[in-house]
Structures are given as C-alpha cells and as structure tokens.
Write a protein that holds these residues in place. Structure first.
Motif, PDB file in Angstrom:
ATOM      1  N   GLY A  82      22.906 -19.676  78.109  1.00  0.00           N
ATOM      2  CA  GLY A  82      23.241 -20.349  79.353  1.00  0.00           C
ATOM      3  C   GLY A  82      22.436 -19.914  80.563  1.00  0.00           C
ATOM      4  O   GLY A  82      22.647 -20.415  81.664  1.00  0.00           O
ATOM      5  N   LEU A  83      21.501 -18.983  80.374  1.00  0.00           N
ATOM      6  CA  LEU A  83      20.713 -18.446  81.483  1.00  0.00           C
ATOM      7  C   LEU A  83      19.257 -18.876  81.344  1.00  0.00           C
ATOM      8  O   LEU A  83      18.644 -18.676  80.295  1.00  0.00           O
ATOM      9  N   GLY A  84      18.719 -19.492  82.397  1.00  0.00           N
ATOM     10  CA  GLY A  84      17.315 -19.861  82.445  1.00  0.00           C
ATOM     11  C   GLY A  84      16.584 -19.025  83.478  1.00  0.00           C
ATOM     12  O   GLY A  84      17.204 -18.332  84.293  1.00  0.00           O
ATOM     13  N   HIS A  85      15.270 -19.114  83.427  1.00  0.00           N
ATOM     14  CA  HIS A  85      14.427 -18.285  84.289  1.00  0.00           C
ATOM     15  C   HIS A  85      13.348 -19.141  84.936  1.00  0.00           C
ATOM     16  O   HIS A  85      12.586 -19.815  84.240  1.00  0.00           O
ATOM     17  N   ILE A  86      13.312 -19.129  86.240  1.00  0.00           N
ATOM     18  CA  ILE A  86      12.302 -19.873  86.993  1.00  0.00           C
ATOM     19  C   ILE A  86      10.954 -19.211  86.758  1.00  0.00           C
ATOM     20  O   ILE A  86      10.834 -17.994  86.798  1.00  0.00           O
ATOM     21  N   ARG A  87       9.934 -20.060  86.544  1.00  0.00           N
ATOM     22  CA  ARG A  87       8.603 -19.532  86.209  1.00  0.00           C
ATOM     23  C   ARG A  87       7.513 -20.192  87.046  1.00  0.00           C
ATOM     24  O   ARG A  87       7.491 -21.399  87.204  1.00  0.00           O
ATOM     25  N   ALA A 107      13.581 -31.129  89.607  1.00  0.00           N
ATOM     26  CA  ALA A 107      13.292 -31.529  88.225  1.00  0.00           C
ATOM     27  C   ALA A 107      13.568 -30.384  87.261  1.00  0.00           C
ATOM     28  O   ALA A 107      14.114 -30.586  86.167  1.00  0.00           O
ATOM     29  N   THR A 108      13.231 -29.179  87.675  1.00  0.00           N
ATOM     30  CA  THR A 108      13.469 -27.991  86.851  1.00  0.00           C
ATOM     31  C   THR A 108      14.962 -27.781  86.630  1.00  0.00           C
ATOM     32  O   THR A 108      15.402 -27.573  85.490  1.00  0.00           O
ATOM     33  N   PHE A 109      15.745 -27.828  87.690  1.00  0.00           N
ATOM     34  CA  PHE A 109      17.190 -27.656  87.565  1.00  0.00           C
ATOM     35  C   PHE A 109      17.800 -28.730  86.669  1.00  0.00           C
ATOM     36  O   PHE A 109      18.640 -28.433  85.817  1.00  0.00           O
ATOM     37  N   GLU A 110      17.407 -29.974  86.866  1.00  0.00           N
ATOM     38  CA  GLU A 110      17.951 -31.071  86.057  1.00  0.00           C
ATOM     39  C   GLU A 110      17.606 -30.887  84.584  1.00  0.00           C
ATOM     40  O   GLU A 110      18.462 -31.041  83.711  1.00  0.00           O
ATOM     41  N   ASP A 111      16.372 -30.540  84.309  1.00  0.00           N
ATOM     42  CA  ASP A 111      15.929 -30.332  82.929  1.00  0.00           C
ATOM     43  C   ASP A 111      16.691 -29.166  82.294  1.00  0.00           C
ATOM     44  O   ASP A 111      17.166 -29.279  81.154  1.00  0.00           O
ATOM     45  N   ALA A 112      16.808 -28.073  83.002  1.00  0.00           N
ATOM     46  CA  ALA A 112      17.517 -26.901  82.487  1.00  0.00           C
ATOM     47  C   ALA A 112      18.989 -27.211  82.259  1.00  0.00           C
ATOM     48  O   ALA A 112      19.569 -26.832  81.230  1.00  0.00           O
ATOM     49  N   HIS A 113      19.585 -27.910  83.209  1.00  0.00           N
ATOM     50  CA  HIS A 113      20.999 -28.268  83.080  1.00  0.00           C
ATOM     51  C   HIS A 113      21.223 -29.140  81.836  1.00  0.00           C
ATOM     52  O   HIS A 113      22.183 -28.928  81.086  1.00  0.00           O
ATOM     53  N   GLN A 114      20.337 -30.094  81.601  1.00  0.00           N
ATOM     54  CA  GLN A 114      20.454 -30.941  80.411  1.00  0.00           C
ATOM     55  C   GLN A 114      20.303 -30.142  79.122  1.00  0.00           C
ATOM     56  O   GLN A 114      20.831 -30.533  78.085  1.00  0.00           O
ATOM     57  N   ALA A 115      19.624 -29.006  79.198  1.00  0.00           N
ATOM     58  CA  ALA A 115      19.457 -28.130  78.035  1.00  0.00           C
ATOM     59  C   ALA A 115      20.597 -27.122  77.894  1.00  0.00           C
ATOM     60  O   ALA A 115      20.549 -26.248  77.033  1.00  0.00           O
ATOM     61  N   GLY A 116      21.613 -27.233  78.747  1.00  0.00           N
ATOM     62  CA  GLY A 116      22.768 -26.349  78.644  1.00  0.00           C
ATOM     63  C   GLY A 116      22.730 -25.108  79.507  1.00  0.00           C
ATOM     64  O   GLY A 116      23.600 -24.248  79.407  1.00  0.00           O
ATOM     65  N   VAL A 117      21.740 -25.015  80.378  1.00  0.00           N
ATOM     66  CA  VAL A 117      21.635 -23.869  81.280  1.00  0.00           C
ATOM     67  C   VAL A 117      22.577 -24.094  82.461  1.00  0.00           C
ATOM     68  O   VAL A 117      22.605 -25.171  83.049  1.00  0.00           O
ATOM     69  N   THR A 118      23.354 -23.070  82.794  1.00  0.00           N
ATOM     70  CA  THR A 118      24.273 -23.166  83.929  1.00  0.00           C
ATOM     71  C   THR A 118      23.945 -22.150  85.025  1.00  0.00           C
ATOM     72  O   THR A 118      24.489 -22.231  86.120  1.00  0.00           O
ATOM     73  N   ARG A 119      23.068 -21.205  84.692  1.00  0.00           N
ATOM     74  CA  ARG A 119      22.689 -20.155  85.637  1.00  0.00           C
ATOM     75  C   ARG A 119      21.187 -19.946  85.564  1.00  0.00           C
ATOM     76  O   ARG A 119      20.598 -20.065  84.504  1.00  0.00           O
ATOM     77  N   MET A 120      20.601 -19.615  86.709  1.00  0.00           N
ATOM     78  CA  MET A 120      19.159 -19.366  86.776  1.00  0.00           C
ATOM     79  C   MET A 120      18.874 -18.037  87.443  1.00  0.00           C
ATOM     80  O   MET A 120      19.538 -17.673  88.419  1.00  0.00           O
ATOM     81  N   GLU A 121      17.880 -17.362  86.930  1.00  0.00           N
ATOM     82  CA  GLU A 121      17.333 -16.156  87.551  1.00  0.00           C
ATOM     83  C   GLU A 121      15.893 -16.448  87.943  1.00  0.00           C
ATOM     84  O   GLU A 121      15.239 -17.296  87.335  1.00  0.00           O
ATOM     85  N   CYS A 122      15.414 -15.717  88.924  1.00  0.00           N
ATOM     86  CA  CYS A 122      13.978 -15.744  89.186  1.00  0.00           C
ATOM     87  C   CYS A 122      13.557 -14.394  89.742  1.00  0.00           C
ATOM     88  O   CYS A 122      14.345 -13.697  90.372  1.00  0.00           O
ATOM     89  N   PHE A 123      12.336 -14.039  89.442  1.00  0.00           N
ATOM     90  CA  PHE A 123      11.690 -12.895  90.055  1.00  0.00           C
ATOM     91  C   PHE A 123      10.818 -13.471  91.161  1.00  0.00           C
ATOM     92  O   PHE A 123       9.690 -13.882  90.925  1.00  0.00           O
ATOM     93  N   SER A 124      11.351 -13.534  92.355  1.00  0.00           N
ATOM     94  CA  SER A 124      10.656 -14.129  93.487  1.00  0.00           C
ATOM     95  C   SER A 124       9.632 -13.161  94.062  1.00  0.00           C
ATOM     96  O   SER A 124       9.863 -11.953  94.126  1.00  0.00           O
TER      97      SER A 124
END
Length: 163
Positions: A82-87, A107-124
């Motif tokens: 359920g965790l995705g990572h911004i790249r 677009a990234t959030f929508e794509d990730a959400h459709q893949a079942g991701v509900t949370r995102m992390e990023c190393f900004s």
C-alpha cells in the motif's frame, strides 16, 4: 499541456531535462561541492523507471517540461504493501510554478491509487519541500540518502502523504 506515460524513446529528452533542471533548481540549497558529486548521479534517466509504466512527462509544444513518477520499491530498498514512492520529479526551470509538475503529480497519484497505493513517501530535495507540502506531503525528518556506489550521500527530506 499533455501528460502521458513515458517510453524508452523519451530517455534522451528526459536526460536533457534532468541535466538542465537539477543544477539550476538545486543550486540555492546545496553547496557547489555537494552538487559536483551528486549531479552526475542524478541527472540521467533511470531506464527501468522510464519503462515501468509508472513514470510521466508533461509535454508542451513537443517539449518535455516536467517528469516524475512512482515505484513500489523505496529508492533505498524494500517495499511495504500500500506504500508508493515518488521518483525523480523535476521541471524545466523555465516552467517552474506553471502547473506542469502538479499535473505530473496528479497523474502519478491517480496511477498509484489505481494500483492500490494509499500512502506515498518521497525523499525530497531541500529545494522541493515547499512543492511537496503544497501537494499534501508532510515532513517526517531530514535524512542522508546514499546515491552512489562510492558512499556519496545526499541530504534530503523524507516526506509522507495519504492519497
């Protein structure tokens, strides 16, 4: 402006954007000595990411003006359900604050959400913290991220968002 998924054919244009964007956008927050070590490692497209079907470009008049995407794997290794990572999100310095990166992130959030991701992390990067805050991310902590095989580390900010 058109936002679309990337393909291998986009790699040269993405390389050019990363090589032009990162040095300009990061210079106010990082010492020249840090950038001298880091830029050669972060200014080339990651072919696996570009062809992952999870990476996007914003195109204006046949020119890529922003890129970014997500992965299920942390850049530092490991996965969590359920965790995705911004790249590798960056914009052409001429198009900063014109909505291109925001469109790529949508677009990234929508794509990730459709893949079942509900949370995102990023190393900004230090420079991008205000952008990610505007996109709904909160700061967790400053971290030193290993970015190269020679022990090179890059100061970043670990951020988190519910999507």
């Amino acid at each position: 402006m058109l936002v679309r998924k990337t393909s291998e054919a986009d790699i040269p244009a993405i390389d050019e954007l990363l090589s032009r964007g990162y040095p300009e956008l990061l210079k106010k927050d990082y010492a020249a000595s840090v950038l001298d070590s880091a830029l050669p490692l972060i200014t080339t497209a990651r072919p696996g990411l570009v062809t992952s079907d999870r990476y996007f470009v914003a195109v204006l008049k046949d020119r890529i003006i922003s890129v970014g995407g997500w992965s299920t794997e942390r850049p530092t290794g490991g996965q969590e359900a359920g965790l995705g990572h911004i790249r590798h999100v960056v914009s052409d310095p001429e198009y900063v604050r014109r909505g291109a990166a925001k469109a790529v992130m949508a677009a990234t959030f929508e794509d990730a959400h459709q893949a079942g991701v509900t949370r995102m992390e990023c190393f900004s990067t230090l420079s991008a913290v205000p952008f990610y805050q505007a996109m709904g991310f909160v700061t967790l902590k400053r971290v030193m991220v290993p970015i190269g095989p020679d022990g090179i580390v890059f100061e970043s900010v670990l951020m988190f968002a519910q999507i």
